[in-house]
Design a protein around this motif. Structure first.
Motif, PDB file in Angstrom:
ATOM      1  N   ARG A   1       0.969   5.309  11.066  1.00  0.00           N
ATOM      2  CA  ARG A   1       2.064   6.224  11.178  1.00  0.00           C
ATOM      3  C   ARG A   1       3.251   5.129  10.573  1.00  0.00           C
ATOM      4  NH1 ARG A   1       7.083   7.640  12.940  1.00  0.00           N
ATOM      5  NH2 ARG A   1       7.420   9.867  12.699  1.00  0.00           N
ATOM      6  N   LEU A   2       3.481   5.233   9.235  1.00  0.00           N
ATOM      7  CA  LEU A   2       4.718   4.464   8.704  1.00  0.00           C
ATOM      8  C   LEU A   2       5.777   5.450   8.609  1.00  0.00           C
ATOM      9  CD1 LEU A   2       2.828   3.020   5.780  1.00  0.00           C
ATOM     10  CD2 LEU A   2       2.681   2.043   8.086  1.00  0.00           C
ATOM     11  N   GLU A   3       6.920   4.518   8.644  1.00  0.00           N
ATOM     12  CA  GLU A   3       8.097   4.961   8.491  1.00  0.00           C
ATOM     13  C   GLU A   3       8.765   4.212   7.233  1.00  0.00           C
ATOM     14  OE1 GLU A   3      12.418   5.659  10.734  1.00  0.00           O
ATOM     15  OE2 GLU A   3      10.710   6.726  11.809  1.00  0.00           O
ATOM     16  N   LEU A   4       9.346   5.058   6.205  1.00  0.00           N
ATOM     17  CA  LEU A   4       9.829   4.437   5.009  1.00  0.00           C
ATOM     18  C   LEU A   4      10.992   4.467   5.143  1.00  0.00           C
ATOM     19  CD1 LEU A   4       7.345   6.119   2.318  1.00  0.00           C
ATOM     20  CD2 LEU A   4       6.855   4.032   3.681  1.00  0.00           C
ATOM     21  N   SER A   5      11.740   3.639   4.104  1.00  0.00           N
ATOM     22  CA  SER A   5      13.355   3.847   3.878  1.00  0.00           C
ATOM     23  C   SER A   5      13.746   5.274   3.898  1.00  0.00           C
ATOM     24  CB  SER A   5      13.680   2.831   2.634  1.00  0.00           C
ATOM     25  OG  SER A   5      12.951   1.388   2.832  1.00  0.00           O
ATOM     26  N   GLY A   6      14.696   5.558   4.480  1.00  0.00           N
ATOM     27  CA  GLY A   6      15.295   6.713   4.871  1.00  0.00           C
ATOM     28  C   GLY A   6      14.755   7.357   5.871  1.00  0.00           C
ATOM     29  N   GLY A   7      13.844   6.933   6.655  1.00  0.00           N
ATOM     30  CA  GLY A   7      13.502   7.768   7.892  1.00  0.00           C
ATOM     31  C   GLY A   7      12.226   8.577   7.410  1.00  0.00           C
ATOM     32  N   VAL A   8      11.455   8.225   6.224  1.00  0.00           N
ATOM     33  CA  VAL A   8      10.547   9.317   6.080  1.00  0.00           C
ATOM     34  C   VAL A   8       9.370   8.891   6.647  1.00  0.00           C
ATOM     35  CG1 VAL A   8       9.172  10.426   4.084  1.00  0.00           C
ATOM     36  CG2 VAL A   8      11.690   9.816   3.892  1.00  0.00           C
ATOM     37  N   PRO A   9       8.585   9.627   7.449  1.00  0.00           N
ATOM     38  CA  PRO A   9       7.434   9.397   8.125  1.00  0.00           C
ATOM     39  C   PRO A   9       5.970   9.765   7.179  1.00  0.00           C
ATOM     40  CG  PRO A   9       8.064  11.625   9.100  1.00  0.00           C
ATOM     41  CD  PRO A   9       9.151  10.946   7.943  1.00  0.00           C
ATOM     42  N   VAL A  10       5.186   8.728   7.198  1.00  0.00           N
ATOM     43  CA  VAL A  10       3.924   9.207   6.153  1.00  0.00           C
ATOM     44  C   VAL A  10       2.833   8.580   7.136  1.00  0.00           C
ATOM     45  CG1 VAL A  10       5.109   9.071   4.107  1.00  0.00           C
ATOM     46  CG2 VAL A  10       4.175   6.858   5.152  1.00  0.00           C
ATOM     47  N   VAL A  11       1.513   8.854   6.672  1.00  0.00           N
ATOM     48  CA  VAL A  11       0.335   8.148   7.250  1.00  0.00           C
ATOM     49  C   VAL A  11      -0.386   7.482   6.185  1.00  0.00           C
ATOM     50  CG1 VAL A  11      -2.082   8.768   8.238  1.00  0.00           C
ATOM     51  CG2 VAL A  11       0.153  10.228   8.910  1.00  0.00           C
TER      52      VAL A  11
ATOM     53  N   LEU B   1       0.751  -1.247   0.029  1.00  0.00           N
ATOM     54  CA  LEU B   1       0.099  -0.200  -0.169  1.00  0.00           C
ATOM     55  C   LEU B   1       0.734   1.338   0.108  1.00  0.00           C
ATOM     56  CD1 LEU B   1      -2.705  -1.254   2.436  1.00  0.00           C
ATOM     57  CD2 LEU B   1      -3.215  -1.057   0.087  1.00  0.00           C
ATOM     58  N   ALA B   2       2.045   1.268   0.609  1.00  0.00           N
ATOM     59  CA  ALA B   2       3.018   2.351   0.709  1.00  0.00           C
ATOM     60  C   ALA B   2       3.700   2.636  -0.562  1.00  0.00           C
ATOM     61  CB  ALA B   2       3.851   2.342   1.893  1.00  0.00           C
ATOM     62  N   GLY B   3       3.793   1.642  -1.424  1.00  0.00           N
ATOM     63  CA  GLY B   3       4.524   1.636  -2.379  1.00  0.00           C
ATOM     64  C   GLY B   3       5.985   1.774  -2.135  1.00  0.00           C
ATOM     65  N   ALA B   4       6.529   1.183  -1.095  1.00  0.00           N
ATOM     66  CA  ALA B   4       7.909   1.314  -0.563  1.00  0.00           C
ATOM     67  C   ALA B   4       7.973   0.442   0.517  1.00  0.00           C
ATOM     68  CB  ALA B   4       8.076   2.776  -0.260  1.00  0.00           C
ATOM     69  N   HIS B   5       9.487   0.249   0.979  1.00  0.00           N
ATOM     70  CA  HIS B   5       9.547  -0.647   2.082  1.00  0.00           C
ATOM     71  C   HIS B   5       9.269   0.277   3.570  1.00  0.00           C
ATOM     72  CE1 HIS B   5      11.299  -3.517   4.498  1.00  0.00           C
ATOM     73  NE2 HIS B   5      12.376  -2.778   5.259  1.00  0.00           N
ATOM     74  N   VAL B   6       8.431  -0.613   4.304  1.00  0.00           N
ATOM     75  CA  VAL B   6       8.177   0.070   5.425  1.00  0.00           C
ATOM     76  C   VAL B   6       9.002  -0.552   6.473  1.00  0.00           C
ATOM     77  CG1 VAL B   6       6.332   0.247   7.253  1.00  0.00           C
ATOM     78  CG2 VAL B   6       5.697   0.690   4.883  1.00  0.00           C
ATOM     79  N   THR B   7       9.802   0.458   7.300  1.00  0.00           N
ATOM     80  CA  THR B   7      10.769  -0.017   8.417  1.00  0.00           C
ATOM     81  C   THR B   7      10.220  -0.043   9.586  1.00  0.00           C
ATOM     82  OG1 THR B   7      11.665   2.418   8.426  1.00  0.00           O
ATOM     83  CG2 THR B   7      12.680   0.659   6.990  1.00  0.00           C
ATOM     84  N   ALA B   8       9.042   1.072   9.711  1.00  0.00           N
ATOM     85  CA  ALA B   8       8.454   0.834  11.175  1.00  0.00           C
ATOM     86  C   ALA B   8       7.011   1.317  10.946  1.00  0.00           C
ATOM     87  CB  ALA B   8       8.817   1.795  12.239  1.00  0.00           C
ATOM     88  N   ALA B   9       5.976   0.573  11.571  1.00  0.00           N
ATOM     89  CA  ALA B   9       4.556   0.915  11.772  1.00  0.00           C
ATOM     90  C   ALA B   9       3.923   0.986  13.062  1.00  0.00           C
ATOM     91  CB  ALA B   9       3.865   0.064  10.813  1.00  0.00           C
ATOM     92  N   ARG B  10       3.205   1.924  13.315  1.00  0.00           N
ATOM     93  CA  ARG B  10       2.564   2.454  14.379  1.00  0.00           C
ATOM     94  C   ARG B  10       0.977   2.502  14.323  1.00  0.00           C
ATOM     95  NH1 ARG B  10       1.796   6.913  17.431  1.00  0.00           N
ATOM     96  NH2 ARG B  10       3.466   7.974  16.313  1.00  0.00           N
ATOM     97  N   PRO B  11       0.171   1.847  14.711  1.00  0.00           N
ATOM     98  CA  PRO B  11      -1.272   2.221  14.741  1.00  0.00           C
ATOM     99  C   PRO B  11      -1.771   3.486  15.386  1.00  0.00           C
ATOM    100  CG  PRO B  11      -1.163  -0.077  15.284  1.00  0.00           C
ATOM    101  CD  PRO B  11       0.234   0.498  15.298  1.00  0.00           C
TER     102      PRO B  11
END
Length: 321
Positions: free
Chosen positions: A43-53, A22-32
């Motif tokens: 709240r997802l953290e993508l490769s490179g430390g980019v936070p998204v929702v 769903l993120a279209g990228a590797h998710v390194t961390a996820a928090r509901p």
């Protein structure tokens, strides 16, 4: 008020592979993110430390396209998250949104002294004017192209429709009759205001507003005496946005005014006026009447514990009117 309520829709648990897809990228961390009662947010953290929702539209699938259009229209004018990707045809529809800095306003208010609370109320009043600057030819519910696709029913019609069924059962015959009397007495006063057609957020409440402190410039109102000032950094959750009456947003924001310091609502209103906003002379009274509709609608789906508090608010509203 709603923070302690039970969820209206189950939270969707997603595994690592599904989150990556769903993120279209590797998710390194996820928090509901479990503060909401309707949709599923992570709240997802993508490769490179980019936070998204990651936002899954569980309650209303059509809200995905509608919210995407609203965010695009408000970009650059208001502090709204950038839409990074979305699929309105997915099951359920989803959107990937920019993570905005700041803290939810309700959390900040819980710790704030009276002076800070009034300053924050003013910040929110000024921001609301900018939302209401967008006007429509008629009041109604918006489609994915930000056009009205269904007219807004009259206030009296909407209140009586919300009362029928479960809300009436929860109120009981005496209080339900009092609601009907309130509608009869006030419909003529409210309808001219209700027919206004500006963009309203329709969920403009502290949990959906992000704020933070920023350094105060030497020339910035030295009479305030503080080293910092407050800034709104995010206005979230636009799924209920519509073309309608400005007081819808006032009703939502001021619903918990009784738990705020004295002058909170007045500071909110004064800042709105100072920023160029306009309201009818009896806006305080009319705001309570507008919120009567919201309270009845919430009574329909609220859990039993929340229904007790809602019933008390309905009673207080009709007694005061």
């Amino acid at each position: 008020m709603e923070r302690s309520w039970e969820r209206a829709y189950p939270f969707i648990e997603l595994g690592a592979e599904e989150l990556d897809r769903l993120a279209g990228a590797h998710v390194t961390a996820a928090r509901p993110l479990t503060s909401g009662l309707r949709n599923t947010n992570y709240r997802l953290e993508l490769s490179g430390g980019v936070p998204v929702v990651l936002r899954l539209y569980v309650a209303d699938p059509h809200a995905c396209a509608r919210e995407a259009a609203l965010l695009a229209a408000m970009a650059g004018r208001l502090p709204v998250p950038r839409l990074l990707r979305a699929d309105a045809a997915a099951t359920p529809p989803f959107a990937l949104l920019e993570w905005l800095a700041g803290r939810p306003l309700d959390e900040v208010l819980a710790e704030a002294d009276a002076a800070t609370a009034l300053e924050l109320a003013a910040v929110c009043g000024r921001a609301l004017v900018r939302i209401h600057e967008t006007r429509f030819p008629e009041a109604g519910f918006l489609g994915p192209d930000m056009r009205v696709v269904r007219p807004m029913p009259a206030w009296a019609t909407a209140v009586l429709a919300a009362l029928a069924g479960r809300a009436e059962q929860r109120l009981g015959p005496g209080l339900s009759a009092a609601v009907r009397r309130t509608v009869d007495v006030n419909a003529g006063l409210l309808e001219p205001v209700w027919s206004e057609a500006v963009l309203v957020h329709a969920d403009y409440k502290p949990p959906n507003l992000l704020v933070r402190t920023v350094s105060r410039e030497p020339s910035d109102r030295p009479e305030d005496g503080g080293p910092a000032r407050w800034q709104m950094t995010g206005i979230l959750d636009w799924e209920f946005a519509c073309a309608g009456c400005k007081l819808i947003d006032f009703a939502t924001f001021l619903r918990d005014e009784g738990s705020r310091p004295p002058g909170f609502g007045d500071a909110f209103g004064a800042a709105y006026f100072a920023a160029g906003g306009t309201l009818p002379a009896e806006w305080r009274r009319l705001t309570l009447l507008v919120d009567l509709l919201n309270l009845l609608q919430m009574l329909i789906w609220a859990d039993d514990g929340a229904a007790v508090g809602l019933r008390e608010r309905v009673a207080a509203t009709v007694e005061a009117r």
